[in-house]
Motif scaffolding. Structure first.
Motif, PDB file in Angstrom:
ATOM      1  N   ARG A  51       0.888  -1.166   0.000  1.00 16.42           N
ATOM      2  CA  ARG A  51       0.000   0.000   0.000  1.00 16.42           C
ATOM      3  C   ARG A  51       0.927   1.218   0.000  1.00 16.42           C
ATOM      4  O   ARG A  51       1.546   1.538   1.002  1.00 16.42           O
ATOM      5  CB  ARG A  51      -0.915   0.004   1.212  1.00 16.42           C
ATOM      6  CG  ARG A  51      -1.907   1.157   1.179  1.00 16.42           C
ATOM      7  CD  ARG A  51      -2.995   1.014   2.228  1.00 16.42           C
ATOM      8  NE  ARG A  51      -3.837  -0.142   2.052  1.00 16.42           N
ATOM      9  CZ  ARG A  51      -4.856  -0.236   1.197  1.00 16.42           C
ATOM     10  NH1 ARG A  51      -5.142   0.776   0.406  1.00 16.42           N
ATOM     11  NH2 ARG A  51      -5.583  -1.326   1.122  1.00 16.42           N
ATOM     12  N   VAL A  52       1.038   1.866  -1.151  1.00 24.79           N
ATOM     13  CA  VAL A  52       1.983   2.971  -1.336  1.00 24.79           C
ATOM     14  C   VAL A  52       1.529   4.178  -0.520  1.00 24.79           C
ATOM     15  O   VAL A  52       0.374   4.590  -0.590  1.00 24.79           O
ATOM     16  CB  VAL A  52       2.116   3.330  -2.827  1.00 24.79           C
ATOM     17  CG1 VAL A  52       3.071   4.485  -3.022  1.00 24.79           C
ATOM     18  CG2 VAL A  52       2.577   2.115  -3.624  1.00 24.79           C
ATOM     19  N   ARG A  53       2.464   4.724   0.249  1.00 23.75           N
ATOM     20  CA  ARG A  53       2.174   5.891   1.097  1.00 23.75           C
ATOM     21  C   ARG A  53       2.778   7.176   0.547  1.00 23.75           C
ATOM     22  O   ARG A  53       2.183   8.232   0.634  1.00 23.75           O
ATOM     23  CB  ARG A  53       2.697   5.651   2.519  1.00 23.75           C
ATOM     24  CG  ARG A  53       2.038   4.493   3.219  1.00 23.75           C
ATOM     25  CD  ARG A  53       0.582   4.792   3.460  1.00 23.75           C
ATOM     26  NE  ARG A  53      -0.077   3.674   4.118  1.00 23.75           N
ATOM     27  CZ  ARG A  53      -1.332   3.391   3.995  1.00 23.75           C
ATOM     28  NH1 ARG A  53      -2.111   4.143   3.265  1.00 23.75           N
ATOM     29  NH2 ARG A  53      -1.867   2.363   4.613  1.00 23.75           N
ATOM     30  N   SER A  54       3.994   7.085   0.018  1.00 25.53           N
ATOM     31  CA  SER A  54       4.623   8.273  -0.558  1.00 25.53           C
ATOM     32  C   SER A  54       5.629   7.844  -1.615  1.00 25.53           C
ATOM     33  O   SER A  54       6.096   6.708  -1.625  1.00 25.53           O
ATOM     34  CB  SER A  54       5.289   9.133   0.519  1.00 25.53           C
ATOM     35  OG  SER A  54       6.197   8.364   1.272  1.00 25.53           O
ATOM     36  N   ILE A  55       5.942   8.800  -2.487  1.00 25.84           N
ATOM     37  CA  ILE A  55       6.855   8.533  -3.587  1.00 25.84           C
ATOM     38  C   ILE A  55       7.829   9.692  -3.690  1.00 25.84           C
ATOM     39  O   ILE A  55       7.435  10.854  -3.709  1.00 25.84           O
ATOM     40  CB  ILE A  55       6.085   8.365  -4.914  1.00 25.84           C
ATOM     41  CG1 ILE A  55       5.164   7.163  -4.809  1.00 25.84           C
ATOM     42  CG2 ILE A  55       7.049   8.221  -6.084  1.00 25.84           C
ATOM     43  CD1 ILE A  55       4.321   6.902  -6.014  1.00 25.84           C
ATOM     44  N   GLY A  56       9.109   9.337  -3.737  1.00 25.05           N
ATOM     45  CA  GLY A  56      10.162  10.326  -3.920  1.00 25.05           C
ATOM     46  C   GLY A  56      10.623  10.335  -5.362  1.00 25.05           C
ATOM     47  O   GLY A  56       9.935   9.830  -6.257  1.00 25.05           O
ATOM     48  N   LYS A  57      11.793  10.858  -5.576  1.00 26.37           N
ATOM     49  CA  LYS A  57      12.314  10.960  -6.936  1.00 26.37           C
ATOM     50  C   LYS A  57      12.543   9.586  -7.559  1.00 26.37           C
ATOM     51  O   LYS A  57      12.212   9.361  -8.716  1.00 26.37           O
ATOM     52  CB  LYS A  57      13.620  11.753  -6.926  1.00 26.37           C
ATOM     53  CG  LYS A  57      14.236  11.939  -8.272  1.00 26.37           C
ATOM     54  CD  LYS A  57      15.459  12.808  -8.208  1.00 26.37           C
ATOM     55  CE  LYS A  57      16.012  13.021  -9.615  1.00 26.37           C
ATOM     56  NZ  LYS A  57      17.166  13.908  -9.587  1.00 26.37           N
ATOM     57  N   ASP A  58      13.116   8.663  -6.779  1.00 25.47           N
ATOM     58  CA  ASP A  58      13.468   7.362  -7.335  1.00 25.47           C
ATOM     59  C   ASP A  58      13.117   6.206  -6.399  1.00 25.47           C
ATOM     60  O   ASP A  58      13.720   5.151  -6.450  1.00 25.47           O
ATOM     61  CB  ASP A  58      14.963   7.322  -7.692  1.00 25.47           C
ATOM     62  CG  ASP A  58      15.863   7.620  -6.493  1.00 25.47           C
ATOM     63  OD1 ASP A  58      15.338   7.938  -5.403  1.00 25.47           O
ATOM     64  OD2 ASP A  58      17.094   7.534  -6.649  1.00 25.47           O
ATOM     65  N   TRP A  59      12.146   6.401  -5.525  1.00 22.45           N
ATOM     66  CA  TRP A  59      11.750   5.390  -4.552  1.00 22.45           C
ATOM     67  C   TRP A  59      10.289   5.543  -4.185  1.00 22.45           C
ATOM     68  O   TRP A  59       9.679   6.565  -4.444  1.00 22.45           O
ATOM     69  CB  TRP A  59      12.603   5.503  -3.281  1.00 22.45           C
ATOM     70  CG  TRP A  59      12.569   6.881  -2.678  1.00 22.45           C
ATOM     71  CD1 TRP A  59      13.409   7.915  -2.973  1.00 22.45           C
ATOM     72  CD2 TRP A  59      11.632   7.407  -1.736  1.00 22.45           C
ATOM     73  NE1 TRP A  59      13.052   9.041  -2.267  1.00 22.45           N
ATOM     74  CE2 TRP A  59      11.969   8.763  -1.492  1.00 22.45           C
ATOM     75  CE3 TRP A  59      10.534   6.871  -1.067  1.00 22.45           C
ATOM     76  CZ2 TRP A  59      11.263   9.569  -0.613  1.00 22.45           C
ATOM     77  CZ3 TRP A  59       9.830   7.684  -0.184  1.00 22.45           C
ATOM     78  CH2 TRP A  59      10.201   9.016   0.031  1.00 22.45           C
TER      79      TRP A  59
END
Length: 196
Positions: A69-77
């Motif tokens: 369950r995706v919570r946050s997304i950075g530049k490459d993660w």
């Protein structure tokens, strides 16, 4: 009278042709937009919305499959809750994703034409920045690579590698309990999981 009906007929044909042309232009523009989409953008569309459809089934380059369950997304993660008991937090470099099995609803959400939003600081943070934070916190982690997994504490993070002080799970990092310092290339990292 006949001229009026002829002109009306011609005007109707022209309107129909213009509508067909407009539809074709819209369809082609949408095809081009979708052709430029990156995986990160599709994941952003599925992330952080309470109404977003369920967890994702993610296959990683090491052959493992995770329910996330995706919570946050950075530049490459991406940061997610894992489907393991207790729902541990995991960090997955986007390059470690081999495939994602999505439902039709998730596909539709990920392809939506999302309005352009203001760039956030999170969008610029790299996985090495995130790992440096875990290093500062002295958090116990499980680092999974393509060839194995090790439990320990991140001692330092370079531009393209990290130093992991390998020790028994659940034990604090003490000099006498360190089995080895493992220098791991970031390109080989598949998952970093917070240890219990």
């Amino acid at each position: 009278m006949r001229w009026d009906s002829l002109f009306d007929d011609l005007a109707g044909q022209l309107d129909d042709e213009l509508a067909v042309d407009d539809d074709a232009v819209r369809i082609e523009a949408e095809r081009l937009r979708r052709g430029r989409l990156m995986l990160r953008e599709r994941l952003v569309a599925l992330c952080g919305d309470a109404d977003a459809p369920g967890p994702l089934v993610v296959e990683l380059v090491d052959g493992t499959t995770w329910r996330l369950r995706v919570r946050s997304i950075g530049k490459d993660w991406l940061q997610a809750d894992s489907g393991t008991p207790g729902g541990r937090e995991v960090v997955v470099p986007l390059d470690a994703i081999a495939a994602i099995a999505m439902t039709q609803t998730q596909i539709d959400w990920s392809l939506d034409d999302v309005a352009v939003r203001e760039p956030r600081l999170l969008d610029r943070l790299t996985v090495s920045f995130l790992l440096r934070d875990l290093c500062r916190r002295r958090a116990a982690v499980i680092v999974r690579t393509r060839t194995g997994s090790w439990t320990g504490t991140v001692d330092r993070v370079g531009r393209d590698h990290l130093d992991l002080a390998v020790h028994e799970p659940g034990s604090p990092r003490r000099s006498r309990s360190i089995e080895q310092i493992r220098v791991i290339v970031l390109a080989e990292v598949v998952v970093v999981e917070r240890a219990a």
